[in-house]
Structures are given as C-alpha cells and as structure tokens.
Motif scaffolding. Sequence first.
Motif, short mmCIF file in Angstrom:
data_model
loop_
_atom_site.label_atom_id
_atom_site.label_comp_id
_atom_site.label_asym_id
_atom_site.label_seq_id
_atom_site.Cartn_x
_atom_site.Cartn_y
_atom_site.Cartn_z
N ASP A 58 0.69 -1.13 0.39
CA ASP A 58 -0.03 -0.31 0.10
C ASP A 58 0.88 0.94 0.18
OD1 ASP A 58 -2.14 1.38 0.19
OD2 ASP A 58 -2.85 1.34 2.40
N VAL A 59 2.15 1.50 0.73
CA VAL A 59 2.77 2.46 0.93
C VAL A 59 3.23 2.50 -0.84
CG1 VAL A 59 5.25 3.22 1.46
CG2 VAL A 59 3.45 2.27 3.22
N LEU A 60 3.69 1.61 -1.15
CA LEU A 60 4.45 1.25 -2.23
C LEU A 60 3.23 2.13 -3.61
CD1 LEU A 60 6.18 -1.69 -2.17
CD2 LEU A 60 7.39 0.63 -2.36
N HIS A 61 2.25 1.94 -3.99
CA HIS A 61 1.18 2.22 -4.37
C HIS A 61 0.79 3.80 -3.84
CE1 HIS A 61 -2.47 2.35 -6.29
NE2 HIS A 61 -3.23 3.39 -5.71
N ARG A 62 1.38 4.08 -3.13
CA ARG A 62 0.50 6.12 -2.56
C ARG A 62 2.63 6.06 -3.01
NH1 ARG A 62 -4.56 5.79 -2.62
NH2 ARG A 62 -5.12 4.06 -1.18
N TYR A 63 3.51 6.38 -2.77
CA TYR A 63 4.99 6.77 -3.15
C TYR A 63 4.54 6.82 -4.51
CZ TYR A 63 9.21 7.07 -4.44
OH TYR A 63 10.69 8.30 -4.42
N TRP A 64 4.20 5.47 -5.78
CA TRP A 64 4.33 5.96 -7.28
C TRP A 64 2.90 6.96 -7.00
CZ3 TRP A 64 8.63 5.54 -9.17
CH2 TRP A 64 9.74 4.58 -8.36
N GLU A 65 2.02 6.89 -7.15
CA GLU A 65 0.52 8.01 -7.32
C GLU A 65 1.63 9.16 -7.10
OE1 GLU A 65 -1.75 6.95 -8.89
OE2 GLU A 65 -1.91 5.22 -8.99
N LEU A 66 2.36 8.96 -5.99
CA LEU A 66 2.70 10.71 -5.32
C LEU A 66 3.49 11.28 -6.68
CD1 LEU A 66 2.70 12.81 -3.60
CD2 LEU A 66 4.20 11.87 -2.45
N GLN A 67 4.22 10.06 -7.27
CA GLN A 67 5.37 10.72 -8.52
C GLN A 67 4.08 10.91 -9.58
OE1 GLN A 67 8.08 11.64 -9.53
NE2 GLN A 67 9.55 10.13 -8.06
N PHE A 68 3.87 9.75 -9.64
CA PHE A 68 3.06 10.17 -10.85
C PHE A 68 1.90 11.30 -10.77
CE2 PHE A 68 -1.27 10.54 -13.01
CZ PHE A 68 -1.02 10.17 -13.76
N SER A 69 0.96 11.60 -9.84
CA SER A 69 0.76 13.52 -9.73
C SER A 69 1.91 14.20 -9.71
CB SER A 69 -0.05 12.76 -8.04
OG SER A 69 -0.99 12.41 -8.01
N LEU A 70 3.08 14.27 -9.58
CA LEU A 70 4.24 15.34 -9.27
C LEU A 70 4.30 15.23 -11.14
CD1 LEU A 70 5.90 17.50 -7.75
CD2 LEU A 70 7.64 15.35 -7.31
N GLN A 71 4.39 13.89 -11.38
CA GLN A 71 4.80 14.00 -12.97
C GLN A 71 4.18 15.06 -13.35
OE1 GLN A 71 8.05 14.02 -14.82
NE2 GLN A 71 8.82 13.23 -12.18
N GLU A 72 2.53 14.64 -13.38
CA GLU A 72 1.15 15.11 -13.63
C GLU A 72 1.42 16.27 -13.69
OE1 GLU A 72 -2.77 13.60 -14.81
OE2 GLU A 72 -2.39 13.85 -12.84
N ILE A 73 1.65 16.88 -12.88
CA ILE A 73 1.22 18.15 -12.61
C ILE A 73 2.48 19.38 -13.64
CG2 ILE A 73 2.65 19.98 -10.69
CD1 ILE A 73 1.54 18.77 -8.81
N GLN A 74 3.42 18.70 -13.97
CA GLN A 74 5.03 18.89 -14.96
C GLN A 74 3.87 19.31 -16.59
OE1 GLN A 74 8.44 17.48 -14.58
NE2 GLN A 74 8.36 17.58 -12.08
N VAL A 75 3.17 18.09 -16.47
CA VAL A 75 2.87 18.17 -18.03
C VAL A 75 1.48 18.95 -17.55
CG1 VAL A 75 1.29 16.32 -19.37
CG2 VAL A 75 3.32 15.40 -18.55
N LYS A 76 0.67 19.28 -16.73
CA LYS A 76 -0.07 20.21 -17.24
C LYS A 76 0.38 21.89 -16.66
CE LYS A 76 -3.70 17.08 -16.23
NZ LYS A 76 -3.79 17.03 -17.53
N HIS A 77 1.44 22.48 -16.17
CA HIS A 77 1.93 23.32 -15.99
C HIS A 77 2.46 23.21 -17.81
CE1 HIS A 77 2.29 25.00 -12.14
NE2 HIS A 77 2.69 23.81 -11.54
N LYS A 78 2.95 22.34 -18.53
CA LYS A 78 3.02 22.01 -19.94
C LYS A 78 1.77 23.35 -20.88
CE LYS A 78 5.04 19.08 -22.22
NZ LYS A 78 5.77 17.95 -22.20
N ALA A 79 1.13 22.12 -20.61
CA ALA A 79 -0.18 22.06 -21.31
C ALA A 79 -0.27 23.64 -21.60
CB ALA A 79 -0.96 21.30 -20.82
N LEU A 80 -0.50 24.04 -19.67
CA LEU A 80 -0.93 25.96 -19.43
C LEU A 80 -0.20 26.69 -20.19
CD1 LEU A 80 -3.01 27.59 -18.53
CD2 LEU A 80 -1.18 27.28 -16.28
#
Length: 398
Positions: A58-80
């Motif tokens: 469960d911790v590993l799942h949340r960790y990688w979901e956190l990494q995904f969310s962080l990378q997705e923010i960068q994609v959304k910044h680039k989209a903006l």
Amino acid sequence: FFASLAPAINTSMEFLFRQNLLEGFGRIGAEYEIEISRNTLNITSQEFQRVAQNIILDVLHRYWELQFSLQEIQVKHKALEYATRVLKQNRARFDVGTAARLEVVQSEAETASRREELIRSQFNYRLTQDQLIRLITSYQDPGQFTGEIIPATSLYTPEPISQSFETLQVLADEIHPQIQQTELDILNQQVNLNLSRDRLRPTLDLVAGYSQFGSGGRRLFLDFTEGFTNAEVVKIVDGGLRDSISQLFSSDFYGYVLGLNLQLPIFNTEARAQNAQAQISLDRAELRQESVKQTVSLSIRDALTLIEMNHARLEAAQATVLFSQERLEGEEIRFEVGIGTTRELIEAQRDLLEAESVLLRGQTDLIQSHHMLDNALGRTFERYKIRLDEALQKNVRY
C-alpha cells in the motif's frame, strides 16, 4: 495384640521408573503441546509478515501515485504554457487584423480549461501525499506533518520478467507467508491426530523401582505364655522417628520392583470421537492449503498478465508520444505561416499532452504491477532486505 511397636512410625523412600510402551513411545501430552505452541508461534510470525507485506504494498502504491501526480503537474504546467502562448499569438494577430475574435475567445477558453486541470492535479497531489503520510507516520491529522514528501526515485521502466510461471509458482510455495501458515497448521493437526491415536491404545507401562524402608516407635516385649488376648508386657524400649529414619538410610531393609502394568479401555468412545475430529481437522487443513495455493497461483498469473499488458501499453504510449510531437511541430509551423487554425493547433497540443499523461500512467502501472508480483510471491521482505526477526524487535513493544 500382636503389635510390637506402639505407635508404629513407618518411613519409606522409593525410586520408581515408569515407561509407557504404547502411548507415543515415550512422548507425553505436554511435549505435544510444546510442539503445537512452537508451530503456533511461527504461524503468528508468518501472519505478521503477511500483514506487513500488504502495508508495504500500500505504501509503495501511494508513493508511485505521488510520483505520478508530481509528473502530471509538470505536464499540466506545460499544457498551460502552450495555451498561454497560443493566446498571446492570437491576441497579437487580432490586434493587427489577421485573426478573428473567435480565435481569441477559443484560446481564452482553452487556457482557462487547462488552468482548471492544473488546479485539479495539484489537489490530487496533496490528497495522495496526505494518504501516504497516514501510512508512514503516526499523525492523527496529516496536516500536522509540517514538511513535504518529495519522491526520491523517478519513474522508470522495469525489465520484463524472465522467469516462467511454473518457476515463480515453486518459489511462492517455498516463501509465501500464507502457504507457510497452512503448512504449519497441517503440522499442528498432525500432532493432534497423533495424540488422539495414542489415546486409542491400551496403556502398557514398564515399571521398575527400588525402595528402602524404616520403622520406629515404642517397642513392647510381650509374654504370650498365658494366651494371646491378654499378653503381659514384659519390657518397654523407647523409640520413635529417629529410629525409623536411621533404619531408612541404613539400607538394611530394601526391595525391588519390576513389572508390567496393562490397562484395557472398554469401548473408549470419547477417545474415538476425538480421533475422528482430529482426522477431519487434518483433512480440512490440507484442503485449505490447496485453496491457498490456488489463490496464490491466480495472484501470480494476474500479476504476470498485468505486467505484460502494461509493457504493451507503455510501448504504444511511447509511439503515440513521438507521433504527437511530430504532429504538434507541424501544426505550429502551419499556424505561424497562417495556414493552420487555432483549433487544429489546440487539438495537436491536447493529443500530445494526453499521450504524455498516458505514458506516465503506463510507467506507474507497470512499476506497481511488479510490486504486485512481489507481493503475490511473498518476497517483498526479500526484495527490500527486511529481516523478520529485526522487524519484530523494532515494532513489538514489551
């Protein structure tokens, strides 16, 4: 009236050896209980490992979901940034009369939409971080955690699984905590069955012993010449416990015992019922082990299927990203020379950003599917070099 000691003080000391010849060949019930308790201790240790592995997963799942969310923010910044740049270009074109007002409005709407998506991604990042804080800290409120968790490991592409399903299944049979628990449970049921079988047998004991005796008291000397009923006391010699103990340790009066003691139970209904129940419990434990092995095998198969599917998704996403990048470059050139439209440029941007999000999602899911395989095999502790005895010492409070 024949008594010569009044009162008689008798002492004895006996060394007796008793060996049961049929019931467990010398084993007693307490030894069975010790073996069962030892197996039960190992069962609880395996249960601790199973629960701990699920928490780690469960911790590993949340960790990688956190990494995904962080990378997705960068994609959304680039989209903006893309949308903002197109908006500036359309406003400049509108000011000089080379673009319609509709293109400016369209760019403004797209910019507002991408800003909303960025805000949503930032919210998801904070939510995932709070969930991870709950798992790895003891804070009742995640807001009490003053810092921020920043993933130290970037997304990567794991290597394909080279081992076959059969090899992994054999490995799981050896180390999976639930399978180990069922094996220990079968051992306990076998011990109970052996104990119940012992109680069905007759009792045959080999008995051997050595005894020493002593006797003391006031000694009476009687004259039986005038009859036995009213014999005259001729002499009285004082004596007591000291004389008895002295004789006991003088080894003048001793004896040996050697024999067999056989007891045959009639019907023995209770023991037969206990034996039947023990046999049923053993059969149930063996069936339960087969069921657990089947569940574990299914989990391994599902994890392998997910890994294969996610690898295919990742390859497709990588190809889509390359194609979308080339298309966007072409649409930007067409837009700059006045051939392309704002709508076509925005659609090209959307396709690229969506492809990059799918690529991030594919990498995250592939990593998590590998963690699921480790959990299905029961090798999470081995993967992260966790020792069960050390984990128990660190986490159990006395």
